[in-house]
Design a protein around this motif. Structure first.
Motif, PDB file in Angstrom:
ATOM      1  N   LEU A   1      39.225  -8.526 -10.513  1.00 36.44           N
ATOM      2  CA  LEU A   1      40.221  -8.830 -11.548  1.00 36.44           C
ATOM      3  C   LEU A   1      40.472 -10.327 -11.658  1.00 36.44           C
ATOM      4  O   LEU A   1      40.631 -10.859 -12.758  1.00 36.44           O
ATOM      5  N   ALA A   2      40.516 -11.009 -10.513  1.00 36.11           N
ATOM      6  CA  ALA A   2      40.757 -12.453 -10.539  1.00 36.11           C
ATOM      7  C   ALA A   2      39.653 -13.169 -11.304  1.00 36.11           C
ATOM      8  O   ALA A   2      39.919 -14.095 -12.068  1.00 36.11           O
ATOM      9  N   SER A   3      38.425 -12.721 -11.146  1.00 34.48           N
ATOM     10  CA  SER A   3      37.323 -13.358 -11.866  1.00 34.48           C
ATOM     11  C   SER A   3      37.341 -12.998 -13.352  1.00 34.48           C
ATOM     12  O   SER A   3      36.819 -13.734 -14.178  1.00 34.48           O
ATOM     13  N   LEU A   4      37.972 -11.870 -13.693  1.00 36.25           N
ATOM     14  CA  LEU A   4      38.064 -11.455 -15.098  1.00 36.25           C
ATOM     15  C   LEU A   4      39.302 -11.999 -15.801  1.00 36.25           C
ATOM     16  O   LEU A   4      39.414 -11.888 -17.018  1.00 36.25           O
ATOM     17  N   ARG A   5      40.238 -12.557 -15.051  1.00 32.99           N
ATOM     18  CA  ARG A   5      41.509 -13.001 -15.632  1.00 32.99           C
ATOM     19  C   ARG A   5      41.326 -13.906 -16.855  1.00 32.99           C
ATOM     20  O   ARG A   5      41.981 -13.688 -17.872  1.00 32.99           O
ATOM     21  N   PRO A   6      40.460 -14.931 -16.817  1.00 36.15           N
ATOM     22  CA  PRO A   6      40.312 -15.770 -18.019  1.00 36.15           C
ATOM     23  C   PRO A   6      39.882 -14.965 -19.251  1.00 36.15           C
ATOM     24  O   PRO A   6      40.370 -15.204 -20.351  1.00 36.15           O
ATOM     25  N   GLU A   7      38.983 -14.012 -19.059  1.00 39.94           N
ATOM     26  CA  GLU A   7      38.537 -13.174 -20.176  1.00 39.94           C
ATOM     27  C   GLU A   7      39.675 -12.299 -20.689  1.00 39.94           C
ATOM     28  O   GLU A   7      39.858 -12.139 -21.899  1.00 39.94           O
ATOM     29  N   ILE A   8      40.453 -11.730 -19.792  1.00 40.56           N
ATOM     30  CA  ILE A   8      41.590 -10.891 -20.187  1.00 40.56           C
ATOM     31  C   ILE A   8      42.602 -11.716 -20.973  1.00 40.56           C
ATOM     32  O   ILE A   8      43.091 -11.284 -22.021  1.00 40.56           O
TER      33      ILE A   8
END
Length: 176
Positions: free
Chosen positions: A96-103
């Motif tokens: 999730l931390a790596s996806l945060r910018p995309e989210i």
């Protein structure tokens, strides 16, 4: 790790957290609403934004397959080592931390999309489908010049510096 507990699946849905990111750990067998239905309803409400880990003492292959097809990230049989759950949750949190910018980019684009007028939304939808100004004008029964004006407004409101950036936003929003 911050954790919240709920009495059952229905209680969780009734008090659905507003967190942008979260990891859900649920059992299959619960009163009122089983884990399979919980996963289905959560996907309807939040898409695949929150990873779901399912644990059960009553596992069988068809159930595991059903849950994995529903998008759960891990299916853990009881009894299990406590570290097994912690490792799975940590893996979800790291992902999730790596996806945060995309989210965050998806949510910002969706918020900008909500500011469009109905006509601007029609032009936006046509643009991201690859329609030309002339095609949009014919479809909407307006002049090509009017389409150009709406297109400029859409680009400004969506904060897109090019048509390809606008299309990427449309695709990003569509995945939400």
């Amino acid at each position: 790790m911050r954790a919240r507990a709920f009495a059952d699946g229905q209680d969780f849905l009734d008090h659905l957290p507003e967190d942008t990111t979260a990891c859900v750990l649920t059992d299959v067998r619960m009163p009122h609403l089983d884990g399979v239905e919980l996963v289905r309803r959560l996907r309807d409400l939040r898409g695949h934004r929150w990873p779901v880990i399912v644990m059960t003492g009553h596992a069988d292959v068809p159930l595991a397959v059903q849950m994995m097809k529903a998008g759960v990230v891990d299916f853990i049989e009881k009894p299990f080592e406590p570290n097994r759950i912690l490792d799975s949750v940590r893996g979800c949190i790291n992902a999730l931390a790596s996806l945060r910018p995309e989210i965050e980019a998806r949510e910002a684009a969706a918020a900008r999309l909500a500011t469009l007028t109905p006509r601007e939304r029609q032009v936006f939808d046509a643009l991201i489908r690859g329609r030309s100004n002339k095609e949009i004008a014919l479809d909407l029964d307006i002049s090509p010049r009017t389409v150009e004006i709406f297109r400029a407004k859409v680009m400004q409101k969506m904060q897109a510096d090019s048509l390809s950036a606008l299309v990427r936003m449309g695709l990003r929003i569509g995945d939400a």
